[in-house]
Design an enzyme around this catalytic site. Structure first.
Site, mmCIF file in Angstrom:
data_model
loop_
_atom_site.group_PDB
_atom_site.id
_atom_site.type_symbol
_atom_site.label_atom_id
_atom_site.label_comp_id
_atom_site.label_asym_id
_atom_site.label_seq_id
_atom_site.Cartn_x
_atom_site.Cartn_y
_atom_site.Cartn_z
ATOM 1 N N SER A 194 0.811 -1.213 0.000
ATOM 2 C CA SER A 194 0.000 0.000 0.000
ATOM 3 C C SER A 194 0.852 1.274 0.000
ATOM 4 C CB SER A 194 -0.954 -0.063 1.194
ATOM 5 O OG SER A 194 -2.083 0.711 0.922
ATOM 6 N N HIS A 238 -7.566 -5.829 0.150
ATOM 7 C CA HIS A 238 -6.356 -5.032 0.316
ATOM 8 C C HIS A 238 -5.594 -5.535 1.552
ATOM 9 C CE1 HIS A 238 -4.061 -1.320 -0.144
ATOM 10 N NE2 HIS A 238 -4.222 -1.045 1.138
HETATM 11 C C1 GTR Z 1 -5.408 4.486 1.718
HETATM 12 C C2 GTR Z 1 -4.819 5.273 0.595
HETATM 13 C C3 GTR Z 1 -4.090 4.362 -0.344
HETATM 14 C C4 GTR Z 1 -3.215 3.373 0.374
HETATM 15 C C5 GTR Z 1 -3.784 2.898 1.693
HETATM 16 C C6 GTR Z 1 -2.790 2.244 2.657
HETATM 17 O O1 GTR Z 1 -6.148 5.262 2.553
HETATM 18 O O2 GTR Z 1 -5.864 5.928 -0.048
HETATM 19 O O3 GTR Z 1 -3.365 5.126 -1.280
HETATM 20 O O4 GTR Z 1 -1.951 3.896 0.548
HETATM 21 O O5 GTR Z 1 -4.338 3.918 2.421
HETATM 22 O O6 GTR Z 1 -1.634 2.596 2.740
HETATM 23 O O7 GTR Z 1 -3.243 1.352 3.392
#
Ligand code: GTR
Length: 411
Positions: free
Chosen positions: A251, A392
């Site tokens: 991420s 995710h």
């Molecule tokens: C979210 C963000 C993403 C990603 C994510 C993370 O809020 O929008 O770009 O980086 O966090 O790091 O878990």
């Protein structure tokens, strides 16, 4: 994050492929002045440097190169960690500049009885002690995001969060495959908030400066810097093969591993796990998270110059496949998750496909097809890609594939 974001930017957030704007895919081998690159030599002398400069000035921000490790200390060491499976070390790096000090601690698990192990290096989100149940892992005193389910209150890490993130770190699999793992709590390098007075920032300023200039570093560049300095340490550690260090990140920390790999060619390989916008995903598709949204929610991640491309992606003379191309010819793995539409899996896939052109210059194979693979059907080449089922996250499935790829292309 996915559901939250659907509400936040609902009018602009696009999740429909049919609504992706048409745009010209920028040729990584065509210079800004219109000259076509046809050799490794010209790529390395002309095109790679101009691309790197653009990403530096307009996206992640430049960082003073001079700040080096002042000293390091082995805080703790055990040759029989993890039930005798590993050698554990906790190494603190210290930096000093103009009366200011920064320290951060690398947790290392190394395969036992192995001389010079290749390693995966990646940041964690909530402290080194969250990646394992191992009681000996020191709890960081750095600022942390509050998190009720991890028992994190008052921005302070405690025993309550020990082992809370073990599912993201396949430590045993990594060790069994003959690799070591190095991890750092990213909040020790720079607390993840829009505050340029803490973490590494004060050490980077010129006299009288108290915030980065428009073309200077944001937090992603600062975190990448922390990985680069960790690599400096690995070169001094006889247990580690510093020529086989793979930068890993998930991420926002996947955006970070990509930038670390682009800026420092000593990284032997790079993994981007669900890095999305400002990471592996193509910005010009405006699918899921966009530049405007990311800069609005995380104003500290990129340099201020990046703001000019919010809702103005057409003006960008680069796209993220060209960031991936900066990693060539070194092995690169881009991974997506089916339910992680916020990160635009197709944009991550296409980006690795378009970056492959530069790998071809070096005679390496990458993502040769424009046809996206089915979930859980990885494509393994020097550039690898998979999309797995699920959300995710980082899973054992991801690690199993990273290890296979590393065995074939890095080790
Ligand atoms: C979210 C963000 C993403 C990603 C994510 C993370 O809020 O929008 O770009 O980086 O966090 O790091 O878990």
């Amino acid at each position: 994050f996915f559901f939250l974001s659907m509400f936040i930017g609902s009018s602009q957030t696009n999740y429909e492929e049919s609504k992706v704007p048409s745009f010209e895919v920028l040729d990584p081998l065509l210079t800004f002045s219109g000259y076509t690159i046809n050799s490794v030599k010209k790529w390395e002398k002309v095109r790679r440097p101009e691309l790197l400069r653009f990403f530096e000035n307009d996206i992640y921000g430049k960082l003073p190169k001079k700040l080096k490790i002042n000293s390091y200390a082995i805080l703790e060491e055990d040759n029989n960690a993890l039930n005798g499976k590993a050698k554990r070390k906790q190494v603190e790096l210290t930096f000093k500049k103009k009366g200011k000090t920064l320290s951060y601690t690398i947790l290392l698990y190394l395969p036992k009885n192995k001389v010079k192990a290749p390693i995966f290096l990646g940041y964690n989100f909530y402290g080194n002690h969250t990646i394992t149940e191992d009681k000996a892992v020191i709890i960081s005193s750095a600022w942390a995001n509050n998190n009720e389910s991890f028992g994190i209150e008052n921005n302070t890490l405690t025993e309550a969060s020990r082992g809370k993130r073990t599912h993201r770190w396949a430590v045993e699999k990594i060790l069994d495959a003959g690799y070591g793992l190095a991890t750092i709590y990213y909040g020790e390098v720079d607390p993840d908030k829009n505050d340029f007075s803490d973490g590494i920032h004060p050490l980077l300023y010129q006299h009288g400066q108290n915030q980065p200039k428009p073309a200077e570093w944001g937090s992603i560049a600062a975190w990448s810097w922390g990985m680069v300095r960790a690599l400096d340490y690995f070169e001094k550690d006889a247990d580690i093969d510093a020529s086989k260090v793979i930068a890993f990140g998930h991420s926002r920390l996947g955006k970070t591993s990509l930038w670390a790999g682009a800026t420092d060619e000593r990284f032997a390989g790079v993994i981007s796990n669900n890095s999305g916008c400002g990471g592996a995903a193509l910005s010009k598709r405006k699918f899921g998270e966009t530049i405007a949204v990311i800069n609005d929610r995380f104003p500290h991640w990129f340099c201020d110059n990046f703001n000019q491309y919010g809702d103005n992606e057409e003006a960008l003379p680069v796209d993220q496949h060209q960031l991936l191309a900066l990693i060539a010819p070194r092995p690169l793995y881009v991974a997506s998750a089916e339910e992680d539409q916020w990160a635009d899996p197709r944009g991550e896939f296409l980006s690795s496909h378009y970056a492959t052109q530069v790998y071809h210059l070096y005679g390496k194979k990458g993502i040769e097809t424009k046809e996206m693979p089915m979930p859980n059907e990885p494509i393994h080449n020097t550039v690898s890609y998979h999309i797995r089922t699920g959300k995710h996250d980082v899973t054992d499935y991801d690690w199993e594939n990273y290890i296979k790829w590393a065995n074939a292309f890095v080790k």
